[in-house]
Write an enzyme that holds these catalytic residues in place. Structure first.
Site, PDB file in Angstrom:
ATOM      1  N   ARG A 166     -22.363 -16.251  -2.698  1.00 11.46           N
ATOM      2  CA  ARG A 166     -22.859 -15.216  -3.601  1.00 11.46           C
ATOM      3  C   ARG A 166     -21.995 -13.964  -3.542  1.00 11.46           C
ATOM      4  O   ARG A 166     -22.074 -13.112  -4.436  1.00 11.46           O
ATOM      5  CB  ARG A 166     -24.309 -14.874  -3.282  1.00 11.46           C
ATOM      6  CG  ARG A 166     -24.529 -14.003  -2.060  1.00 11.46           C
ATOM      7  CD  ARG A 166     -25.986 -13.644  -1.897  1.00 11.46           C
ATOM      8  NE  ARG A 166     -26.539 -12.985  -3.066  1.00 11.46           N
ATOM      9  CZ  ARG A 166     -27.825 -12.862  -3.334  1.00 11.46           C
ATOM     10  NH1 ARG A 166     -28.719 -13.357  -2.507  1.00 11.46           N
ATOM     11  NH2 ARG A 166     -28.236 -12.248  -4.419  1.00 11.46           N
ATOM     12  N   ASP A 203     -27.711 -10.507   3.607  1.00  6.42           N
ATOM     13  CA  ASP A 203     -27.983  -9.098   3.309  1.00  6.42           C
ATOM     14  C   ASP A 203     -27.536  -8.207   4.462  1.00  6.42           C
ATOM     15  O   ASP A 203     -26.939  -7.146   4.266  1.00  6.42           O
ATOM     16  CB  ASP A 203     -29.481  -8.879   3.072  1.00  6.42           C
ATOM     17  CG  ASP A 203     -30.063  -9.788   2.010  1.00  6.42           C
ATOM     18  OD1 ASP A 203     -30.313 -10.957   2.353  1.00  6.42           O
ATOM     19  OD2 ASP A 203     -30.250  -9.324   0.887  1.00  6.42           O
ATOM     20  N   ASP A 222     -31.634 -11.988  -7.136  1.00  2.00           N
ATOM     21  CA  ASP A 222     -32.179 -13.316  -6.891  1.00  2.00           C
ATOM     22  C   ASP A 222     -32.965 -13.744  -8.109  1.00  2.00           C
ATOM     23  O   ASP A 222     -33.479 -12.914  -8.872  1.00  2.00           O
ATOM     24  CB  ASP A 222     -33.079 -13.304  -5.656  1.00  2.00           C
ATOM     25  CG  ASP A 222     -32.270 -13.335  -4.369  1.00  2.00           C
ATOM     26  OD1 ASP A 222     -31.035 -13.490  -4.458  1.00  2.00           O
ATOM     27  OD2 ASP A 222     -32.859 -13.190  -3.282  1.00  2.00           O
ATOM     28  N   ARG A 235       0.837  -1.197   0.000  1.00  4.30           N
ATOM     29  CA  ARG A 235       0.000   0.000   0.000  1.00  4.30           C
ATOM     30  C   ARG A 235       0.875   1.251   0.000  1.00  4.30           C
ATOM     31  O   ARG A 235       1.893   1.292   0.688  1.00  4.30           O
ATOM     32  CB  ARG A 235      -0.905   0.022   1.235  1.00  4.30           C
ATOM     33  CG  ARG A 235      -1.748  -1.228   1.429  1.00  4.30           C
ATOM     34  CD  ARG A 235      -2.270  -1.273   2.845  1.00  4.30           C
ATOM     35  NE  ARG A 235      -3.062  -2.434   3.142  1.00  4.30           N
ATOM     36  CZ  ARG A 235      -2.573  -3.617   3.522  1.00  4.30           C
ATOM     37  NH1 ARG A 235      -1.266  -3.776   3.643  1.00  4.30           N
ATOM     38  NH2 ARG A 235      -3.360  -4.628   3.778  1.00  4.30           N
TER      39      ARG A 235
END
Length: 711
Positions: free
Chosen positions: A539, A644, A555, A431
């Protein structure tokens, strides 16, 4: 002849008498006139000899005759070199890089021995390492080794001092002269010199220590860490006192200090002189002599008045109400008030010559602190008055960023130490200082993803970068039917019709294999099928098939039109660091059931945007998989829901910003409020999706960021 001898004798005698009466005080200074011939010669000059040297300070402020003699810088350096034979260590000479090339950056902690004393602070450090993504239980895989023996407190007068540490360390078959070892240390040396001695030879080990002296610090090899108290939180930590980018209120005081004043010994010089800058108006400098068991034996003429003034002000109130805070050296170079000032957005004014500042290899302290000289103490007030208001504000905001990013918890301090060492192993993939010193900070910028600013969602606005003007539709299919369902076919057709869609990726998470390519609908964009496992966290895996910055997470039963997709994507281009999507949920406290519930009814506030139909940056896939603790992902997979919530919490924690909701044209029934039970169809369960609300527009979720953390 006799008369001549008599005159010579009388002249000699008169000379001695005159010398005795008028110069006897000087003669008594010679050692052969003293009865204490064996006493060690006192070093010159004696700073209290006002007849020989004019003093510009109070005599009680300076070193007394009875104080232990201070070592010169050359003598301290020689003492350090005599203890540490590997003072010229560098990563190329004292670190076996080949161990890291074979298995990557893995860290192994020595197993705890029965009955081995370990302080609470060192237990926190070990716990932070063992919960990090770099930890390994197999020493043969390790790139870096951490001792289980407590090395934090090496003051022989301390109750936490571990004796015979050198024998215990050198008896380990993994020691190898300290090569590829990291030793943590907060306190080294003891009274009166408080030098850097550890009481054992660290060999080729990397030292991560507080109060590092720049003369003994090995740049590019050792790591300077902050001095933090035993009560410092393990993880999370309290927020800074200046929230977000808000303007701080006008402070009552310009410059403050409240702390101990050492009457004797090392560290007394600077603190004893602080009263010279006190004006009782906008500069408050308060000291107390009340510390130690025998402070009254050494008290001076100022002690009584200082002790009374000291009790008139509260320390926390001074931190809250001052723009600058003096951070002088104490017995050691560092002090707890450094982190206290950072958290309070009180700009530290450092008076500790030779202190290697914490993480100075990565952090630009010139943007958050004023580094002064102990010899120029009287110039500090005029120097801070000359700092322009806009720069003062920038300093204050940077203190809050640094506190939250690197210092608010033991986890962050330890992980920053590990990341700095990891960056040294691959300089071409490390970095830059810009990444370390700008939001969201080096810990949240993964160099394995990229080291270019334009590849991350955080730097578009400030550095002139922009995301790519295409997106990837990422559809998760979980249907158990052998053939494709109608909803997913319609969804593919609607998404592929967007002018911004570059590709469609379907994550096939069903037990049966995906249908052959001939069964899939014809699309104007490439269609990729990925055979996935049935883990829900898959996912958000950083699949190589996703080539665009923007990801449209869907979905299989989501219903969207092409125009709605285009509109949501245009909104996301303006807010690429946030989640922008359609279905939302809000949480509330259900008093009847005594638990949290959630609902998708229309309210002025919402907690999160569901990833059933939402845009976000693909970098969040890497953060979700590589940065989050494995236990959180395992919890999501075990519940088969709540992914979620986890993604919304992650993005809110990184950006400190809420998600943005865009609404649809279609009218749907409102969902019924229900208790929050992730395992029974909460956020993340495909068949229990929140409705999509009518109208068309985009609005940020008011208060969503804190709500997401609560959820």
């Amino acid at each position: 002849m006799q008369t001549r001898k008599k005159y010579i004798f009388l002249t000699f005698l008169a000379s001695w008498l005159l010398l005795f009466f008028f110069g006897g005080d000087q003669l008594r200074r010679f050692a052969f006139f003293s009865a204490r011939k064996a006493e060690a010669r006192r070093s010159w000059p004696r700073w209290t000899d006002q007849s020989l040297l004019k003093s510009f300070a109070e005599p009680e402020e300076l070193q007394r005759d009875g104080d232990p003699p201070l070592l010169s810088p050359r003598e301290r350096r020689a003492a350090w070199l005599s203890v540490y034979r590997s003072s010229r260590c560098r990563m190329e000479t004292c670190f076996d890089l080949s161990r890291c090339e074979r298995n990557g950056f893995k860290v192994f902690t020595y197993p705890q021995e029965r009955g081995q004393p370990v302080s609470e602070t060192y237990s926190k450090i070990l716990s932070s390492i063992e919960r990090s993504r770099y930890h390994t239980a197999r020493p043969e895989e390790a790139c870096l080794f951490i001792l289980s023996m407590d090395t934090l407190d090496r003051d022989r007068l301390s109750e936490h001092y571990v004796r015979d540490l050198e024998g215990k360390i050198h008896s380990s078959p993994l020691w190898n002269g300290g090569r590829n070892h990291l030793i943590f240390n907060l306190y080294s040396g003891t009274w009166p010199s408080y030098g850097g001695e550890l009481g054992f030879d660290p060999g080729h080990a990397i030292l991560a220590r507080a109060s590092s002296d720049s003369r003994s610090f090995r740049p590019g090899f050792d790591v300077s860490i902050p001095l933090f108290p035993r009560e410092h939180p393990q993880r999370g930590g309290d927020r800074g006192w200046l929230h977000g980018d808000s303007l701080p209120p006008k402070k009552k005081f310009l410059l403050v200090f409240k702390g101990k004043r050492y009457l004797t010994g090392i560290g007394s010089g600077t603190r004893n002189a602080l009263h010279h800058i006190h004006n009782g108006k906008d500069i408050i400098s308060l000291t107390t002599c009340k510390h130690g068991k025998d402070w009254e034996k050494h008290k001076d003429t100022r002690c009584d008045k200082d002790n009374v003034d000291y009790e008139r002000f509260d320390y926390q109130e001074l931190l809250h109400n001052s723009t600058f805070c003096i951070v002088p050296r104490g017995r050691r170079l560092g002090s707890f008030r450094f982190l206290e000032a950072l958290q309070a957005a009180c700009i530290p004014v450092l008076l500790s010559d030779g202190w290697e500042l914490p993480f100075a290899e990565a952090i630009d302290w010139g943007k958050a602190a004023v580094v002064g000289s102990e010899r120029l103490l009287l110039q500090i007030p005029s120097a801070v008055r000359c700092i322009r208001p806009e720069r003062v504000l920038a300093f204050q905001q940077q203190t809050q960023f640094l506190w939250d990013a690197y210092f608010s918890s033991v986890d962050k301090i330890v992980h920053t130490t590990l990341e700095i060492i990891k960056d040294r192993l691959s300089p071409h993939r490390s970095r830059s200082r810009r990444l370390w010193n700008a939001l969201p900070g080096g810990l949240l910028v993964l160099p394995d993803f990229s080291t270019h600013l334009g590849d991350f969602p955080f730097y578009y606005l400030h550095h002139g970068y922009s995301p790519s003007k295409k997106f990837t539709a990422f559809i998760r299919a979980v249907s158990q039917a052998g053939s494709l369902s109608q909803p997913i076919l319609r969804l593919i057709q609607a998404v592929s019709g967007s002018q911004y869609c570059a590709q469609i990726v379907v994550l096939w998470s069903c037990e049966k294999p995906p249908p052959p390519s001939g069964k899939w609908p014809q699309s104007s964009v490439p269609l990729t099928i990925i055979q996935g496992r049935r883990k829900l966290s898959d996912r958000f895996f950083p699949f190589g098939a996703i080539q665009t910055d923007a990801v449209l997470s869907l979905d299989e039963d989501t219903a969207l039109s092409t125009s709605e997709v285009d509109f949501a994507f245009s909104v996301w281009l303006s807010f690429p660091e946030r989640i922008v999507g359609f279905p939302t949920q809000s949480h509330f406290w259900d008093a009847e059931r005594g638990r949290w519930g959630y609902t998708s009814k229309w309210t002025n506030e919402l907690s999160m945007v569901l990833t059933a139909a939402a845009f976000y940056h693909r970098y969040y896939h890497s953060l979700f998989t590589e940065y989050l603790p494995a236990g959180l992902r395992e919890l999501v997979d075990g519940l088969a829901a709540c992914e979620d919530i986890l993604m919304n919490v992650l993005v809110a924690a990184v950006t400190k910003l809420p998600p943005i909701k865009v609404t649809q044209r279609k009218q749907h029934k409102e969902g019924v409020a229900r208790p929050a039970e992730c395992g029974q169809g909460a956020a993340g369960t495909p068949r229990a999706r929140s409705p999509l609300l009518p109208g068309r527009g985009a609005r940020p979720a008011a208060g969503a960021s804190p709500s997401a953390r609560t959820a």
